[in-house]
Design a protein around this motif. Sequence first.
Motif, PDB file in Angstrom:
ATOM      1  N   PHE A  20      -4.229  -8.605  -9.351  1.00 46.41           N
ATOM      2  CA  PHE A  20      -3.585  -9.051  -8.121  1.00 46.41           C
ATOM      3  C   PHE A  20      -4.412 -10.167  -7.493  1.00 46.41           C
ATOM      4  N   TYR A  21      -3.731 -11.154  -6.917  1.00 50.38           N
ATOM      5  CA  TYR A  21      -4.421 -12.222  -6.192  1.00 50.38           C
ATOM      6  C   TYR A  21      -3.930 -12.275  -4.748  1.00 50.38           C
ATOM      7  N   ASN A  22      -4.837 -12.668  -3.855  1.00 51.47           N
ATOM      8  CA  ASN A  22      -4.544 -12.788  -2.423  1.00 51.47           C
ATOM      9  C   ASN A  22      -4.001 -11.457  -1.891  1.00 51.47           C
ATOM     10  N   ASP A  23      -2.794 -11.459  -1.279  1.00 51.20           N
ATOM     11  CA  ASP A  23      -2.261 -10.216  -0.711  1.00 51.20           C
ATOM     12  C   ASP A  23      -1.206  -9.566  -1.609  1.00 51.20           C
ATOM     13  N   GLU A  24      -1.163  -9.976  -2.884  1.00 59.36           N
ATOM     14  CA  GLU A  24      -0.196  -9.381  -3.824  1.00 59.36           C
ATOM     15  C   GLU A  24      -0.340  -7.867  -3.895  1.00 59.36           C
ATOM     16  N   GLY A  25      -1.585  -7.406  -3.946  1.00 60.84           N
ATOM     17  CA  GLY A  25      -1.852  -5.993  -4.155  1.00 60.84           C
ATOM     18  C   GLY A  25      -1.307  -5.119  -3.047  1.00 60.84           C
ATOM     19  N   ILE A  26      -1.659  -5.449  -1.792  1.00 59.12           N
ATOM     20  CA  ILE A  26      -1.221  -4.609  -0.682  1.00 59.12           C
ATOM     21  C   ILE A  26       0.301  -4.638  -0.536  1.00 59.12           C
ATOM     22  N   LYS A  27       0.916  -5.785  -0.788  1.00 56.03           N
ATOM     23  CA  LYS A  27       2.379  -5.872  -0.710  1.00 56.03           C
ATOM     24  C   LYS A  27       3.036  -5.036  -1.798  1.00 56.03           C
ATOM     25  N   PHE A  28       2.494  -5.086  -3.013  1.00 57.25           N
ATOM     26  CA  PHE A  28       3.061  -4.328  -4.125  1.00 57.25           C
ATOM     27  C   PHE A  28       2.940  -2.827  -3.884  1.00 57.25           C
ATOM     28  N   VAL A  29       1.768  -2.403  -3.437  1.00 51.91           N
ATOM     29  CA  VAL A  29       1.555  -0.970  -3.188  1.00 51.91           C
ATOM     30  C   VAL A  29       2.442  -0.489  -2.045  1.00 51.91           C
ATOM     31  N   ALA A  30       2.506  -1.250  -0.949  1.00 46.36           N
ATOM     32  CA  ALA A  30       3.311  -0.837   0.205  1.00 46.36           C
ATOM     33  C   ALA A  30       4.784  -0.697  -0.156  1.00 46.36           C
ATOM     34  N   LYS A  31       5.282  -1.576  -1.020  1.00 44.07           N
ATOM     35  CA  LYS A  31       6.701  -1.550  -1.387  1.00 44.07           C
ATOM     36  C   LYS A  31       7.012  -0.477  -2.419  1.00 44.07           C
ATOM     37  N   ASN A  32       6.138  -0.326  -3.429  1.00 47.93           N
ATOM     38  CA  ASN A  32       6.457   0.525  -4.557  1.00 47.93           C
ATOM     39  C   ASN A  32       5.763   1.883  -4.567  1.00 47.93           C
ATOM     40  N   TYR A  33       4.592   1.973  -3.951  1.00 52.58           N
ATOM     41  CA  TYR A  33       3.829   3.220  -3.961  1.00 52.58           C
ATOM     42  C   TYR A  33       3.281   3.508  -2.559  1.00 52.58           C
ATOM     43  N   PRO A  34       4.173   3.695  -1.590  1.00 49.60           N
ATOM     44  CA  PRO A  34       3.729   3.865  -0.197  1.00 49.60           C
ATOM     45  C   PRO A  34       2.843   5.091   0.024  1.00 49.60           C
ATOM     46  N   HIS A  35       2.847   6.039  -0.931  1.00 49.79           N
ATOM     47  CA  HIS A  35       1.955   7.192  -0.780  1.00 49.79           C
ATOM     48  C   HIS A  35       0.493   6.796  -0.994  1.00 49.79           C
ATOM     49  N   TYR A  36       0.245   5.552  -1.446  1.00 47.13           N
ATOM     50  CA  TYR A  36      -1.118   5.039  -1.527  1.00 47.13           C
ATOM     51  C   TYR A  36      -1.433   4.105  -0.359  1.00 47.13           C
ATOM     52  N   MET A  37      -0.714   4.274   0.733  1.00 49.30           N
ATOM     53  CA  MET A  37      -1.031   3.595   1.990  1.00 49.30           C
ATOM     54  C   MET A  37      -1.502   4.670   2.966  1.00 49.30           C
ATOM     55  N   LEU A  38      -2.736   4.534   3.461  1.00 56.59           N
ATOM     56  CA  LEU A  38      -3.315   5.507   4.383  1.00 56.59           C
ATOM     57  C   LEU A  38      -3.317   4.948   5.802  1.00 56.59           C
ATOM     58  N   PHE A  39      -3.034   5.814   6.755  1.00 56.96           N
ATOM     59  CA  PHE A  39      -3.068   5.389   8.151  1.00 56.96           C
ATOM     60  C   PHE A  39      -4.505   5.389   8.644  1.00 56.96           C
ATOM     61  N   HIS A  40      -4.974   4.217   9.076  1.00 56.42           N
ATOM     62  CA  HIS A  40      -6.327   4.064   9.614  1.00 56.42           C
ATOM     63  C   HIS A  40      -6.253   4.364  11.109  1.00 56.42           C
ATOM     64  N   GLU A  41      -6.721   5.552  11.493  1.00 53.55           N
ATOM     65  CA  GLU A  41      -6.550   6.010  12.873  1.00 53.55           C
ATOM     66  C   GLU A  41      -7.280   5.140  13.879  1.00 53.55           C
TER      67      GLU A  41
END
Length: 363
Positions: free
Chosen positions: A65-86
């Motif tokens: 992944f380059y630049n913000d590709e990674g976070i966009k891909f994970v957020a769209k396809n694997y949202p269970h790997y997005m953690l809420f930073h309290e």
Amino acid sequence: MADNNLRLRDRDSILTKEGLLLRVFGYNHPPNAYLCDAEYASAKIFQSTDPRAPREGKNSLFYKFYNDEGIKFVAKNYPHYMLFHEMLGLELVGVTEKDIFEVHKPQERLVELLKQGPTDELLAAMERVLKIATSSSGLLSSDFGVFGSMLHAFHHPKYSDIDFTIYGKEQNAKMRQVLEELYADRSSGLSNEFDSDQVMDEKRWLFTNFDVKDFIWHQRRKQIYGFYDDRKYSGRVIKAEFEPVKAWSEIVNEYNARHCITRRGWAKIKARVTADDDGPFIPSVYGIEPLEVLEGPDTAGEVVRVLSYMEEFRQQVHKDETIIVEGNLEEVQTPEPGAEGCFYQITLTYCPRYYDQVLKVLH
């Protein structure tokens, strides 16, 4: 004092069951979880047209992944790997311990590679560089690890770089001193990647308040970015990087759900650096004394530290130097008895004004 709840640290890597390779990012993590940077994904779930992206090894193909590709891909396809930073009130890439499929650690991988012996020209070059580093510094091979494609066994013998981790503040200080001496010795085989003012000529430059000449000056004095002349054996000059990572005894996990971090606008200030011990690491932390508010709220004059998650600004400024810093002004509230209470910091990180951020020595 080390946080005993952490068993992974910066640049360790997590493989998920779907085929995501996530780099553990820094040392501040929620309980039983790790905040990460999405680095690679299996070709089974992600393909890239970027010619730099393919990584192949162990009968598998991954794409970087380059630049913000990674976070966009994970957020769209694997949202269970997005953690809420309290503390921030944001969702970031991350993995709970129960979702970890496999762990790759740089130190363990280096031990494995040294035990098996060089099976290709890049691994042979890696061993030569490691020998130069250890014999010149007195450090042990156990003070080092390997990251990047070599960690995951999909490096390309003819194109990949040599990427080392070095563990501990004293070890990194020693290695930087030795690298400066090796770079000055033409017979060592090592040279500073940023010796030439033309090193950035073919690269796109997007920063608005930080020019290329300044960038090269700062990168050159960090000493951790080098070239190894391996033309005698492999016919090429190989990039050799030495990335600082904290020793376990130096790690304090600052994540605390009771603390609140609130953005208070954009600020640019002139300041003096009062502490730089944690400057080489991610996040880079610099104690500062504001001298003048150049832009932003008056509270920018109360900032006590710079917190940077940006690779460009690791080990960027030193104690007693006068600097310019521009980024997000944040108020940190710590309600526990005996804590600092409330303080201000400037944070440099991924944000809409990424390329407006700056941290540099005022010449």
